[in-house]
Design a protein around this motif. Sequence first.
Motif, PDB file in Angstrom:
ATOM      1  N   GLN A   1       0.822  -1.211   0.000  1.00 33.84           N
ATOM      2  CA  GLN A   1       0.000   0.000   0.000  1.00 33.84           C
ATOM      3  C   GLN A   1       0.855   1.261   0.000  1.00 33.84           C
ATOM      4  N   LYS A   2       1.885   1.287   0.843  1.00 36.23           N
ATOM      5  CA  LYS A   2       2.748   2.473   0.921  1.00 36.23           C
ATOM      6  C   LYS A   2       3.426   2.735  -0.420  1.00 36.23           C
TER       7      LYS A   2
ATOM      8  N   GLU B   1       0.918   4.451  -2.559  1.00 35.51           N
ATOM      9  CA  GLU B   1       0.745   5.816  -2.082  1.00 35.51           C
ATOM     10  C   GLU B   1       1.908   6.694  -2.514  1.00 35.51           C
TER      11      GLU B   1
ATOM     12  N   LYS C   1      -0.804   9.835  -3.154  1.00 35.20           N
ATOM     13  CA  LYS C   1      -2.073  10.071  -2.460  1.00 35.20           C
ATOM     14  C   LYS C   1      -2.285   9.018  -1.381  1.00 35.20           C
ATOM     15  N   LYS C   2      -3.061   9.395  -0.369  1.00 33.43           N
ATOM     16  CA  LYS C   2      -3.417   8.475   0.709  1.00 33.43           C
ATOM     17  C   LYS C   2      -4.475   7.501   0.218  1.00 33.43           C
TER      18      LYS C   2
END
Lengths: 230, 230
Positions: free
Chosen positions: B167-168, B171, B176-177
């Motif tokens: 996920q990171k 991002e 974006k978050k």
Amino acid sequence: MDEDLKHRSFYPLSVDCVIFGFADNKLNVALIQRKKEPFKNHWAIPGGFIEESETLEQGAQRELLEETNIKDVFLEQVHIFSKPNRDPRGRVISCAFYALVNPKAFNILAGQDASHVKWWPINKLPKLAFDHKLIFDTSLEKLRQSIRIKPIGFELLEEKFTLTEFQKLYEAILDKKIDKRNFRKKAAKMEFIKDSNEITSGKKARPAKLYLFDPVIYKKHSQNGFYFDL
Amino acid sequence: MDEDLKHRSFYPLSVDCVIFGFADNKLNVALIQRKKEPFKNHWAIPGGFIEESETLEQGAQRELLEETNIKDVFLEQVHIFSKPNRDPRGRVISCAFYALVNPKAFNILAGQDASHVKWWPINKLPKLAFDHKLIFDTSLEKLRQSIRIKPIGFELLEEKFTLTEFQKLYEAILDKKIDKRNFRKKAAKMEFIKDSNEITSGKKARPAKLYLFDPVIYKKHSQNGFYFDL
DNA sequence: TCAAAAGTGTTTACCATACACCCATGT
DNA sequence: ACATGGGTGTATGGTAAACACTTTTGA
């Protein structure tokens, strides 16, 4: 020239343009028939060598005009093909482009190096010279990706177009059927497709509304990424 | 060489590699500091000239090894830059690539032409030599597009990775978050992300499951087009 | 009046989004 | 026991997908 550069290897550099055109609800490609060896009489993607003071894009436009009489069209880089033996004459590194053309806007004509130019439906191509089959396949794949991310479809249509034409174009490029009502609902949500307040005439059936593409509105929307999910 | 080729213009051809690496939840780029003019002491994207019997891809891998000690990594063509005056030494046409690297797998070392190599966070780059800012921007844009269409993200991670790392990475690339629970639901639906039945250890917190990418399953799914909608 | 293409709505199922707390480990 | 990051479920709204008939024109 700088000393540093003098000791490098130099190569002839060419461009090859896969010219896509949309007509009769089909996606077509313009090919030339070669007059000279190698691959004499074979069909090939038009292209040629880069000259000293032009960019690849300028060279591609020039070759397009010389070889097919197509002028000033939308071009996009696809890939560079650099296998040392891809041309039997010696090492030639080639940059592939695709060109998007409204076929009604041009009368294609064979240039000096070609005996014929002809539009071919993309699913019925003849055997191609050099590694041009690979170049074609790569370009079509790139077109299929780009058409979902950018509004390049409009380059293949007239300035004003009906929603049916727009749909048939996507069906031809993506090679799949799309539901008419769902397609129109999505098109209605794309604010950069604007009603021109005109209708078709002279057809044997009910007239259709004509639409326009608005590049300014598109730019605004495309900032945050965009995906044509059709 | 063929007579036909002899009369053409020849050009030096180079490759430039934008090397992306992911570490500390940040996307970084490896740059070299030039030892020689032009742009002496400026930071630059590593690259160099193509030799006679190698493809561009092979040349890029060779330069990567010579200039940064990075070996055998994932490479993708980005664009060719061909403006006649882009290099003050004379005309050099350059093909940009991006390379995707797991930074832990390599100890980057400056080669002959560089005084330093260094990882830079993509939002804090120094002033770059030549047109390398343009090359970087184009490459990052291409990476952002490709990461939604192809599973290239895995090239930046270890073979086994946690969902949080995954996920990171997204991002960092997309800047974006992303909501954790929703991200995990989507990841769970991607059948080519497989549980490795292992967990992390040695961390100061609860251990995490490790996952693997399965290229065979991915190939099957990607046939009909694919879009990572995150 | 017939042929040909344009145009139009509703239902259903799935998926994106928003959102907050408990869990397992190391220190 | 506390700090750190891992892991989980539900409700809501929106959109993709499936599906068939009426309308307008030219011949």
